[in-house]
Structures are given as structure tokens and as C-alpha cells.
Design a protein around this motif. Structure first.
Motif, PDB file in Angstrom:
ATOM      1  N   ARG A 102     -23.727   7.259  68.611  1.00  0.00           N
ATOM      2  CA  ARG A 102     -22.732   7.964  67.805  1.00  0.00           C
ATOM      3  C   ARG A 102     -22.830   7.544  66.343  1.00  0.00           C
ATOM      4  O   ARG A 102     -23.233   6.423  66.022  1.00  0.00           O
ATOM      5  CB  ARG A 102     -21.314   7.654  68.303  1.00  0.00           C
ATOM      6  N   ALA A 103     -22.455   8.464  65.454  1.00  0.00           N
ATOM      7  CA  ALA A 103     -22.388   8.109  64.041  1.00  0.00           C
ATOM      8  C   ALA A 103     -21.308   7.053  63.839  1.00  0.00           C
ATOM      9  O   ALA A 103     -20.266   7.091  64.503  1.00  0.00           O
ATOM     10  CB  ALA A 103     -22.065   9.345  63.204  1.00  0.00           C
ATOM     11  N   ARG A 105     -18.137   5.046  62.260  1.00  0.00           N
ATOM     12  CA  ARG A 105     -16.868   5.564  61.764  1.00  0.00           C
ATOM     13  C   ARG A 105     -16.174   4.529  60.887  1.00  0.00           C
ATOM     14  O   ARG A 105     -16.227   3.338  61.163  1.00  0.00           O
ATOM     15  CB  ARG A 105     -15.939   5.899  62.940  1.00  0.00           C
ATOM     16  N   GLU A 138     -18.602  10.550  53.924  1.00  0.00           N
ATOM     17  CA  GLU A 138     -19.356  11.712  54.394  1.00  0.00           C
ATOM     18  C   GLU A 138     -20.720  11.796  53.714  1.00  0.00           C
ATOM     19  O   GLU A 138     -21.726  12.142  54.361  1.00  0.00           O
ATOM     20  CB  GLU A 138     -18.546  12.982  54.144  1.00  0.00           C
ATOM     21  N   GLY A 141     -23.182   9.645  55.462  1.00  0.00           N
ATOM     22  CA  GLY A 141     -23.438   9.925  56.875  1.00  0.00           C
ATOM     23  C   GLY A 141     -22.538   9.153  57.821  1.00  0.00           C
ATOM     24  O   GLY A 141     -22.872   8.966  58.992  1.00  0.00           O
ATOM     25  N   ILE A 142     -21.397   8.702  57.317  1.00  0.00           N
ATOM     26  CA  ILE A 142     -20.431   7.965  58.125  1.00  0.00           C
ATOM     27  C   ILE A 142     -19.178   8.826  58.304  1.00  0.00           C
ATOM     28  O   ILE A 142     -18.687   9.420  57.344  1.00  0.00           O
ATOM     29  CB  ILE A 142     -20.079   6.615  57.475  1.00  0.00           C
ATOM     30  N   GLU A 143     -18.703   8.903  59.529  1.00  0.00           N
ATOM     31  CA  GLU A 143     -17.552   9.754  59.828  1.00  0.00           C
ATOM     32  C   GLU A 143     -16.253   9.080  59.376  1.00  0.00           C
ATOM     33  O   GLU A 143     -15.918   7.999  59.845  1.00  0.00           O
ATOM     34  CB  GLU A 143     -17.485  10.030  61.331  1.00  0.00           C
ATOM     35  N   CYS A 339     -19.428   1.027  53.623  1.00  0.00           N
ATOM     36  CA  CYS A 339     -20.422   1.832  54.354  1.00  0.00           C
ATOM     37  C   CYS A 339     -21.716   1.050  54.557  1.00  0.00           C
ATOM     38  O   CYS A 339     -22.309   1.076  55.649  1.00  0.00           O
ATOM     39  CB  CYS A 339     -20.713   3.123  53.592  1.00  0.00           C
ATOM     40  N   ALA A 343     -23.341  -0.045  58.154  1.00  0.00           N
ATOM     41  CA  ALA A 343     -24.712   0.321  58.523  1.00  0.00           C
ATOM     42  C   ALA A 343     -25.544  -0.920  58.839  1.00  0.00           C
ATOM     43  O   ALA A 343     -26.319  -0.943  59.808  1.00  0.00           O
ATOM     44  CB  ALA A 343     -25.358   1.133  57.402  1.00  0.00           C
ATOM     45  N   ARG A 346     -24.489  -2.374  62.226  1.00  0.00           N
ATOM     46  CA  ARG A 346     -25.001  -1.564  63.341  1.00  0.00           C
ATOM     47  C   ARG A 346     -26.497  -1.803  63.548  1.00  0.00           C
ATOM     48  O   ARG A 346     -27.003  -1.672  64.673  1.00  0.00           O
ATOM     49  CB  ARG A 346     -24.741  -0.093  63.054  1.00  0.00           C
TER      50      ARG A 346
END
Length: 363
Positions: A102-103, A105, A138, A141-143, A339, A343, A346
Motif C-alpha cells: 500500500r502507498a 499514509r 500528494e 506520492g503519499i496518501e 514524507c 519513505a 518504509r
């Protein structure tokens, strides 16, 4: 640790009784139906009032329950269906948080109570900063998950009830998620927290945006913070204490409580803005709070406190924000720093030194 005597752990009693008699209860209940549209419905309102009195006098906090079932310490204990649904929502959110496909958040919390849909007649500066942060997420690329706490003042039936401080009696008595609400017998309903808990659990990063209200974060922000106490040491199995049995909870704590940190490891940023004083203190307060529950700062660039229209007229504060392009850029940068940290985490590139060390002083 010294041995605790029985008289030290016996729950202390003696505060004034808050219970209402029937006359006072019915008067207070009916007082909410002041609109003339209800004048022709007095009999119906009276019937509902009598039903509410029956629930109140019978102390039916959770009238709809089911057996806890397998996986709980006491499978035969009756759990509120509201709590079961909230626990399932948290489990689902945790699965999404752990799903690497999943993206990522980021939860962005607008802490201001001001809204152009309520008495102030104008949006808050915090909301404008929230939109800047959401747009940056956004673009990366992060919700963004937006939690607009101003809805407490502008939306019908939207509430965050105050924390009842169960944790101070014993952490085992503070359930995760909170089981204090809804309390139907007291009319303590429409509590928002069962929707808010999954948002925090699902988020890989959290960005708090708040004005300064009397040297403090906003009252909606503080309500949410207090109700998140169960996320840091709260008991995920209410059957262990058979609901709110204080004596059982104290015994469990003294036998050895592990203080589970349900939000540990999530990254955070903080944006505080004021107009006269207190911004730095509020930023430190929020930063200290999130670190204390095991969350990780995304770094100095993600933690900012600034003044907008310092000691200028409130009537032109939005114009002051329009002109303060540097602050708007700092908000965008704070979001970008968060952000980048999300990233990196993750991808396994964030090392939270000391996170796995044993606490020498449990809470």
C-alpha cells in the motif's frame, strides 16, 4: 519495589454523588427540544424522555453486547458491540499499516476549532496550512489522511468526550480502544474517537497543525490527545478486568504490566502558529507528548513554531498569512521532511536508536 498493602490498593471512594432524581433528569432531557417544531410532539418527546430515564436509572451503559469469544481472557464476558466494532476497525487499520504494497499514509490533523461553517464565519489559518501539507503529500506520492477537528464545532452530533482518567487508577483499566464511551445511560454518545483511533493506527506519519490557545494547543487537539492515552499502555482485552473493575485492574498492574505502545514507531511532525506568545512551548509540548508514546520525530525541519501577524489585528490575520510566503514554504518543507522520513522508514533506512531498550522506569 516495596510490597503494597491491601489498604493502599483499595479504590478510594467519597466524591459527591452526581446522580439526578427523576424530576431533574426529565427536565434536563426535555430542555434539548426547544425548537417550536417539537411543540406538537410533546407526547412523543415525553415517551422518549421516560425511556431515557429508564436507561439512566438502570445504569445501562452498554445495552447491546455479545460474548467476547475466543482470543479473550474470559470468552464468556459480555463485551459492548460498539467496542468490538472499534477493535475490529483498529485491527483492519493495523493490517493496512503493515501492508508494504500500500502507498504510505500521513495523517494531517487540523487542530483549530475555527470554521466558516460556525460562529467565526471564517476558515482557520490552520486549515489553510493543512491544505498546503496535503498537497505536498500528494505530490510526493503519499496518501494524506485529513482529520479536521473543527467539525467538533460545526457538525451536528460530532463530539470527543473528555478522558475519564481510568489510567490513573490503573493502566489495565484503560482499555484500547477506549471503552468509556459510548455510555448510553448518561447520554454520552456520538463520540468520534472510535473513528479517530484507526486513523492514527493506519498512518505511517502524523502531522499536527494547531494554533496557540492560551499557551496551549487548541481544545479539540487536547481532547484528542487525552483520549489517546489508551494508545500508550492501554489494555487491549477488557475481559481481563471484566469491564471497569478497579480492584482487578490494580492487581493486574502490580503483578506486572507490560505497557503496550500501540502507536510506537510512527513518525511525526508538528506545526504550531500563534499571534502573540506561546508557540514554542506548544511545539515542545506536542513533540514531548508524541515522543513519550514511542513515536519518532522526523527531525528538526519537521517541527516548526512561528508567528503570523505578530501583535497585529486579528481582522487581517489571513492577509498576514497571504504575505508570509516564507512560513508557507516552511510548512511545505516540514511536510516534505516527514514524507522523506516515512519513505526512508518504509525502505528500512530509519534507525530509531534505543527503541528496543528495556525501560528501567515503567510508567
Amino acid at each position: 519495589m516495596r510490597r503494597k498493602q491491601a489498604d493502599e490498593t483499595t479504590p478510594r471512594k467519597g466524591m459527591p454523588d452526581p446522580r439526578l432524581n427523576r424530576t431533574s433528569f426529565l427536565q434536563r432531557f426535555r430542555s434539548q427540544f426547544q425548537d417550536p417544531v417539537f411543540d406538537g410532539m410533546r407526547d412523543a418527546v415525553g415517551q422518549i424522555a421516560e425511556g431515557a430515564w429508564d436507561a439512566y436509572s438502570g445504569h445501562r451503559k452498554s445495552p447491546r453486547t455479545q460474548k467476547a469469544g475466543a482470543g479473550y481472557a474470559d470468552p464468556d464476558h459480555d463485551l459492548a458491540i460498539d467496542w468490538i466494532d472499534a477493535a475490529h476497525a483498529i485491527d483492519h487499520a493495523r493490517a493496512e499499516y503493515e501492508d508494504a504494497s500500500r502507498a504510505p499514509r500521513i495523517l494531517i490533523v487540523n487542530g483549530s476549532s475555527r470554521s466558516d461553517h460556525s460562529c467565526p464565519g471564517e476558515m482557520s489559518k490552520s486549515w489553510r496550512l493543512t491544505r498546503i501539507a496535503a498537497d505536498r503529500c500528494e505530490a510526493e506520492g503519499i496518501e494524506p489522511l485529513i482529520l479536521d477537528l473543527s467539525r467538533l464545532t460545526s457538525e451536528y452530533g460530532r463530539m470527543i468526550h473528555p478522558c475519564k482518567a481510568c489510567f490513573s487508577t490503573s493502566p489495565a483499566l484503560c482499555h484500547w480502544p477506549c471503552s468509556c464511551y459510548p455510555n448510553y445511560s448518561l447520554g454520552q454518545v456520538h463520540d468520534w474517537m472510535n473513528e479517530i483511533y484507526p486513523l492514527w493506527v493506519a498512518a505511517h506519519g502524523v502531522l499536527l497543525i494547531t494554533p496557540v490557545n492560551w499557551y496551549q494547543p487548541s481544545s479539540p487537539m487536547k481532547l484528542m490527545m487525552d483520549r489517546l492515552v489508551c494508545a500508550d499502555g492501554g489494555n487491549p482485552d477488557p475481559t481481563r478486568t471484566h469491564g471497569k473493575n478497579a480492584e482487578e485492574a490494580k492487581a493486574i498492574e502490580l503483578a506486572g504490566w507490560d505497557y503496550p505502545r500501540h502507536l510506537a514507531g510512527r513518525l511525526f511532525g508538528v506545526i504550531v502558529h500563534g499571534d502573540t506568545e506561546g508557540a514554542q512551548n506548544v511545539r515542545r509540548l506536542l513533540t514531548d507528548w508524541m515522543q513519550s508514546i514511542g513515536m519518532i520525530s522526523a527531525g528538526a525541519k519537521a517541527e516548526i513554531d512561528r508567528y503570523v501577524g505578530y501583535y497585529e489585528a486579528y481582522a487581517t490575520s489571513h492577509a498576514a498569512l497571504d504575505e508570509d510566503m516564507a512560513f508557507q514554504a516552511e510548512v511545505a518543507n516540514a511536510t516534505l521532511a516527514l514524507c522523506e522520513a516515512v519513505a526512508a522508514q518504509r525502505a528500512g533506512r530509519v534507525i530509531a536508536a534505543g527503541m528496543d531498550l528495556e525501560e528501567p522506569r515503567p510508567k
